[in-house]
Design an enzyme around this catalytic site. Structure first.
Site, mmCIF file in Angstrom:
data_model
loop_
_atom_site.group_PDB
_atom_site.id
_atom_site.type_symbol
_atom_site.label_atom_id
_atom_site.label_comp_id
_atom_site.label_asym_id
_atom_site.label_seq_id
_atom_site.Cartn_x
_atom_site.Cartn_y
_atom_site.Cartn_z
ATOM 1 N N GLU A 3 -4.081 8.171 -0.946
ATOM 2 C CA GLU A 3 -2.753 9.212 -1.899
ATOM 3 C C GLU A 3 -2.209 9.760 -0.195
ATOM 4 O O GLU A 3 -1.838 10.789 -0.356
ATOM 5 C CB GLU A 3 -4.131 10.514 -2.254
ATOM 6 C CG GLU A 3 -4.860 10.040 -3.110
ATOM 7 C CD GLU A 3 -4.528 9.098 -4.928
ATOM 8 O OE1 GLU A 3 -3.700 8.269 -4.190
ATOM 9 O OE2 GLU A 3 -5.705 8.779 -4.827
ATOM 10 N N TRP B 93 -7.718 -2.142 -5.138
ATOM 11 C CA TRP B 93 -8.448 -1.075 -4.596
ATOM 12 C C TRP B 93 -8.354 0.536 -5.110
ATOM 13 O O TRP B 93 -8.194 1.365 -5.156
ATOM 14 C CB TRP B 93 -7.823 -0.317 -2.763
ATOM 15 C CG TRP B 93 -7.568 -1.397 -1.838
ATOM 16 C CD1 TRP B 93 -5.818 -1.081 -1.136
ATOM 17 C CD2 TRP B 93 -8.420 -2.043 -1.371
ATOM 18 N NE1 TRP B 93 -6.333 -2.264 -0.479
ATOM 19 C CE2 TRP B 93 -7.693 -3.031 0.003
ATOM 20 C CE3 TRP B 93 -9.284 -2.341 -1.344
ATOM 21 C CZ2 TRP B 93 -8.322 -3.477 0.944
ATOM 22 C CZ3 TRP B 93 -10.420 -3.590 -0.608
ATOM 23 C CH2 TRP B 93 -8.876 -4.003 0.601
ATOM 24 N N THR C 96 -9.539 2.500 -7.618
ATOM 25 C CA THR C 96 -11.085 3.290 -8.023
ATOM 26 C C THR C 96 -11.240 3.040 -9.095
ATOM 27 O O THR C 96 -10.437 3.461 -10.310
ATOM 28 C CB THR C 96 -10.552 4.912 -7.341
ATOM 29 O OG1 THR C 96 -10.337 4.906 -5.254
ATOM 30 C CG2 THR C 96 -11.742 5.348 -7.319
ATOM 31 N N GLY D 42 1.081 -1.663 -0.209
ATOM 32 C CA GLY D 42 -0.005 0.192 0.243
ATOM 33 C C GLY D 42 1.012 1.636 -0.311
ATOM 34 O O GLY D 42 0.996 1.847 -0.933
ATOM 35 N N GLU E 120 -0.517 8.845 8.866
ATOM 36 C CA GLU E 120 0.528 8.262 9.401
ATOM 37 C C GLU E 120 1.759 8.826 8.780
ATOM 38 O O GLU E 120 3.539 9.763 8.417
ATOM 39 C CB GLU E 120 0.574 7.578 9.413
ATOM 40 C CG GLU E 120 0.385 6.543 10.501
ATOM 41 C CD GLU E 120 -1.521 7.327 10.488
ATOM 42 O OE1 GLU E 120 -1.954 6.693 8.892
ATOM 43 O OE2 GLU E 120 -2.419 6.715 11.541
ATOM 44 N N ILE F 145 -23.908 15.886 16.025
ATOM 45 C CA ILE F 145 -25.249 17.246 16.798
ATOM 46 C C ILE F 145 -26.114 16.185 15.274
ATOM 47 O O ILE F 145 -27.053 16.984 16.717
ATOM 48 C CB ILE F 145 -24.169 18.127 15.582
ATOM 49 C CG1 ILE F 145 -23.572 19.213 15.866
ATOM 50 C CG2 ILE F 145 -26.076 19.354 14.538
ATOM 51 C CD1 ILE F 145 -22.617 19.638 15.446
#
Lengths: 80, 377
Positions: free
Chosen positions: B357, B153, B155, B128, B361, B331
């Site tokens: 992206e 993963w 997109t 990753g 960390e 809320i």
């Protein structure tokens, strides 16, 4: 400032502790990563109003300030 | 006879499009786990897939500040749609920056008009944030390349027509343009994710995919890392913009809700703790927007400082989005946990922004390294 001086100034501005000459291999300093490589290319293109073609994006063209100066001079003369 | 003028593509234009075509349906798409083809066509019709490409390719030649504003507006409406724009932008930008004339002529008009949708393939099941650990390989083969490996993963992997694939080449990581219909490409949908649920994620398997020499995008060797660095920088910029959009969506939802809701006879809007949450949202959305705009201005000037400015904008905006989306649910109380209000979607989507992206960390490590740079020995 000469082309070489401007390139050296950019490098030392990013790495103030670097004491390098125009013929010193910047990759031997141990600081260079892909992020700085990208920054260096962007700086040269903006500072000297040139576009570096893919086939000139070779490590030997960026190894020293002298090599980068020759690259800039060559690309500038090509568009004149 | 009247001549129809092309619309000016800017924030106001995007806002109107989002409020009309995206925002009202975003929750439905979130539950369905997909963006309908009709919306993809409407984005194409609006000229929003890659408006930064030059007009000769079919784009509108807009600047990066405006692109950020457009992605913010889309992110305000639906993070999944924004994520489709993000990966399409990444491929389109990489093509424009590093493509040969032939590659640009072949793919540029397709990408500008949205006839071809792009996606970005970097992450793998075992790699990753650690991009150096990718195991997908591209080896020279019959004058071109032979691609093998698995990307995860991805997109818009379920729908994209063209993949920008990063693989280990003979001497370095290289970038390849791979049509999704190339023999040997297998798309496995990934469904039921926590957030950006309608971004049509996929795992993409490449099994002996034979590619021509023109598949290679950009230089190999020393500079190949710049293709990845530059492409991720654009992706990070778009995600930062989308995160600003999420915070704005939280402000809009919460101010509306608190203005109408009463608790124990007291209007929610009058409660100091609610006002504190809302004021922090309003302040942070403005700060995040300024950071994004600064990164955009530096991009438009070709200034190398944009890379760090984009890291910082993405770090600030994504962490603020996650924090405020959590408060937006708070809320709304139980209503916030129900499908009747959009803040649950904002909360789930915002969490994703802290991971993609460049995780929070990794961002902290990179930003701290910048602070330490002058003290390197």
């Amino acid at each position: 400032m000469t082309t070489t001086d401007r390139i050296l100034a950019f490098i030392t501005n990013r790495f103030p502790q670097a004491e390098i000459s125009d013929v010193e291999d910047i990759f031997s300093l141990g600081y260079i990563n892909s992020l700085f490589a990208m920054e260096l290319v962007m700086f040269i293109e903006k500072e000297f109003t040139i576009t570096i073609p893919n086939d000139e994006l070779r490590i030997d063209n960026f190894r020293t300030a002298k090599a980068m100066t020759e690259l800039v001079d060559g690309l500038r003369s090509a568009v004149v | 006879m009247t001549q129809q003028l092309a619309p000016t593509i800017d924030r106001a234009y995007a806002r109107s499009f989002v409020d009309d075509a995206i925002r009202p349906e975003a929750d439905t798409w979130d539950r369905a786990g997909a963006i309908p083809e009709d919306l993809l066509d409407r984005i194409a019709g609006a000229g929003l897939w890659a408006p930064f490409l030059p007009s000769e390719l079919g784009g509108a030649g807009i600047d990066m500040v405006t692109l950020g504003e457009i992605h913010e507006e889309v992110g305000r409406g639906c993070s999944s749609v924004r994520s489709l724009l993000t990966v399409h932008t990444m491929l389109s930008w990489a093509l424009q920056r590093f493509g040969t004339d032939a590659q640009i002529q072949q793919w540029g008009p397709e990408l500008a008009t949205g006839r071809t949708l792009g996606a970005f393939c970097l992450s793998e099941p075992g790699a990753g944030s650690d991009t150096a650990a990718i195991t997908t390989t591209a080896v020279p083969h019959n004058g071109g390349w032979l691609l093998n490996g698995v990307k995860k993963w991805t997109t818009n992997g379920q729908r994209a027509d063209l993949f920008l694939v990063f693989a280990k080449g003979p001497t370095s990581t290289i970038a390849l343009l791979v049509p999704s219909n190339a023999p040997g490409v297998l798309v496995n949908p990934i469904d039921d994710m926590l957030g950006t649920r309608s971004s049509m994620l996929a795992e993409i398997a490449f099994s002996d995919v034979a590619l021509g020499p023109d598949a290679l995008l950009g230089p190999s060797g020393f500079a190949s890392g710049m293709v990845l660095t530059g492409t991720l920088d654009l992706g990070r910029y778009s995600v930062a913009a989308g995160s600003v959009g999420i915070i704005q969506a939280c402000v809009d939802a919460c101010s509306s809700y608190a203005a109408q809701r009463r608790v124990g006879g007291t209007p929610l809007r009058d409660l100091p703790l609610i006002q504190a949450k809302l004021s922090d949202m309003v302040t942070d959305v403005r700060a995040a927007r300024l950071l994004l705009a600064e990164a955009g201005r530096l991009k438009d000037r070709g200034d190398a400082a944009t890379i760090m400015a984009t890291w910082i904008a993405k770090y600030f905006a994504s962490t603020a989005a996650a924090r405020h989306a959590s408060e937006a649910v708070q809320i709304h109380g139980a209503n916030g946990c129900s499908p009747e209000f959009p803040v649950g979607r904002f909360y789930r989507d915002a969490k994703v922004m802290e991971i993609i992206e460049g995780s929070t960390e990794i961002q902290r490590m990179t930003i701290a390294a910048e602070a330490y740079r002058k003290w390197e020995s």
